[in-house]
Motif scaffolding. Structure first.
Motif, PDB file in Angstrom:
ATOM      1  N   LEU A  22       0.832  -1.192   0.000  1.00 35.26           N
ATOM      2  CA  LEU A  22       0.000   0.000   0.000  1.00 35.26           C
ATOM      3  C   LEU A  22       0.870   1.247   0.000  1.00 35.26           C
ATOM      4  CD1 LEU A  22      -2.777   1.309   0.172  1.00 35.26           C
ATOM      5  CD2 LEU A  22      -2.708   1.002   2.664  1.00 35.26           C
ATOM      6  N   VAL A  60       1.831  -1.536   5.278  1.00 38.21           N
ATOM      7  CA  VAL A  60       0.808  -0.617   5.783  1.00 38.21           C
ATOM      8  C   VAL A  60       1.479   0.336   6.758  1.00 38.21           C
ATOM      9  CG1 VAL A  60      -1.407  -0.389   6.958  1.00 38.21           C
ATOM     10  CG2 VAL A  60      -0.979  -2.373   5.518  1.00 38.21           C
ATOM     11  N   LEU A  66      -4.288   3.483   5.415  1.00 31.77           N
ATOM     12  CA  LEU A  66      -5.212   2.371   5.231  1.00 31.77           C
ATOM     13  C   LEU A  66      -6.651   2.877   5.125  1.00 31.77           C
ATOM     14  CD1 LEU A  66      -5.535  -0.716   5.099  1.00 31.77           C
ATOM     15  CD2 LEU A  66      -5.727  -0.721   7.576  1.00 31.77           C
ATOM     16  N   TRP A  69      -7.170   4.232   1.695  1.00 31.14           N
ATOM     17  CA  TRP A  69      -7.280   3.131   0.739  1.00 31.14           C
ATOM     18  C   TRP A  69      -8.685   2.544   0.749  1.00 31.14           C
ATOM     19  CZ3 TRP A  69      -5.926   1.012  -3.481  1.00 31.14           C
ATOM     20  CH2 TRP A  69      -6.001  -0.370  -3.714  1.00 31.14           C
ATOM     21  N   GLU A  70      -9.213   2.288   1.927  1.00 30.01           N
ATOM     22  CA  GLU A  70     -10.567   1.734   2.000  1.00 30.01           C
ATOM     23  C   GLU A  70     -11.601   2.728   1.478  1.00 30.01           C
ATOM     24  OE1 GLU A  70     -11.554  -1.179   2.400  1.00 30.01           O
ATOM     25  OE2 GLU A  70      -9.693  -2.117   3.081  1.00 30.01           O
ATOM     26  N   ASP A  97      -7.552  -6.805  -2.225  1.00 30.77           N
ATOM     27  CA  ASP A  97      -8.510  -5.759  -1.863  1.00 30.77           C
ATOM     28  C   ASP A  97      -9.181  -5.186  -3.107  1.00 30.77           C
ATOM     29  OD1 ASP A  97      -7.816  -5.993   0.810  1.00 30.77           O
ATOM     30  OD2 ASP A  97      -6.438  -4.285   0.784  1.00 30.77           O
ATOM     31  N   GLY A 125      -8.188  -7.639   7.308  1.00 21.81           N
ATOM     32  CA  GLY A 125      -8.518  -6.625   6.317  1.00 21.81           C
ATOM     33  C   GLY A 125      -9.949  -6.731   5.819  1.00 21.81           C
ATOM     34  N   CYS A 212      -6.795  -3.992  12.634  1.00 20.79           N
ATOM     35  CA  CYS A 212      -5.517  -3.768  11.951  1.00 20.79           C
ATOM     36  C   CYS A 212      -4.570  -2.959  12.834  1.00 20.79           C
ATOM     37  CB  CYS A 212      -5.745  -3.029  10.634  1.00 20.79           C
ATOM     38  SG  CYS A 212      -6.536  -4.029   9.351  1.00 20.79           S
TER      39      CYS A 212
END
Length: 223
Positions: A22, A60, A66, A69-70, A97, A125, A212
């Motif tokens: 990532l 990460v 993170l 990213w989500e 993902d 995740g 996480c």
């Protein structure tokens, strides 16, 4: 009033290398594709996903990245344009993902969906959330709980991929012809009907980020 003629479909390709992990650059690349898809009257987002290791904690840097990213994956899931994942080899980490967030998945026969393992435990995740929502079969239970890889044919049987092909992205014209007409806000609405409600997703996301963070803290404490 005469309607504006529909533009030719623009194919927006993004490489998602799970081995690279990532990064802010990856978030920006997917976000940029989303920008263009939203601005264009007809677009198809193609994610070329491959690779990934079993130690996501190393890729990460922090929970803030993170979270971004989500957020961009959630945006991808809500686009007024179709998205396709062309998948090769082991597919883990950010590659897994991104693939699971796509509308349509085409896997090479060598593909394995690999839940990552960090510090001896399955990485908590959102890929696990998406896998479980897409399929409730026993193979998914073993993957989510124990981190067992899911082969291409297993993934096809379980509904996690839609096709298995020797060249997943060899014929973009076929994809354009099949999916470029899938456009507009109704597409996002139909996705929501297939998925859980927004409230359930947000609750899962909060738990995922907290889990996480705990894994990352344990890795730091044990370093």
């Amino acid at each position: 009033m005469q309607r504006e003629p529909r533009r030719a479909c623009e194919v927006l390709e993004v490489d998602v290398d799970g081995t690279a992990g990532l990064s802010a650059a990856l978030v920006a690349a997917v976000s940029g594709a989303c920008d263009r898809a939203e601005d264009h009257q007809a677009a198809l987002v193609v994610l070329r996903t491959r690779g990934g290791g079993g130690t996501p904690g190393a890729s990460v840097p922090d929970i803030a990245l993170l979270t971004k990213w989500e957020s961009v994956l959630r945006r991808l899931e809500r686009l007024p344009a179709a998205s396709v994942a062309a998948m090769w080899g082991p597919c883990a980490g950010v590659a897994l993902d991104a693939a699971l967030a796509a509308d349509y998945r085409i896997a090479h026969p060598t593909v394995e969906l690999v839940p990552c393992v960090a510090a001896g435990e399955v990485w908590p995740g959102m890929a696990l959330y998406r896998m479980s929502r897409l399929s409730q079969r026993a193979v998914m239970r073993r993957a989510v709980l124990f981190g067992e890889p899911v082969g291409a044919q297993q993934a096809l049987a379980a509904g996690l991929v839609d096709e298995v092909a020797q060249e997943p992205a060899a014929d973009p014209g076929r994809l354009v012809g099949r999916l470029s007409g899938v456009w507009g806000p109704d597409l996002a609405i139909r996705r929501e009907l297939l998925q859980s409600s927004g409230a359930e997703f947000e609750a899962a996301l909060g738990g995922h980020l907290a889990a996480c963070d705990r894994v990352l803290r344990r890795r730091t404490d044990g370093a």
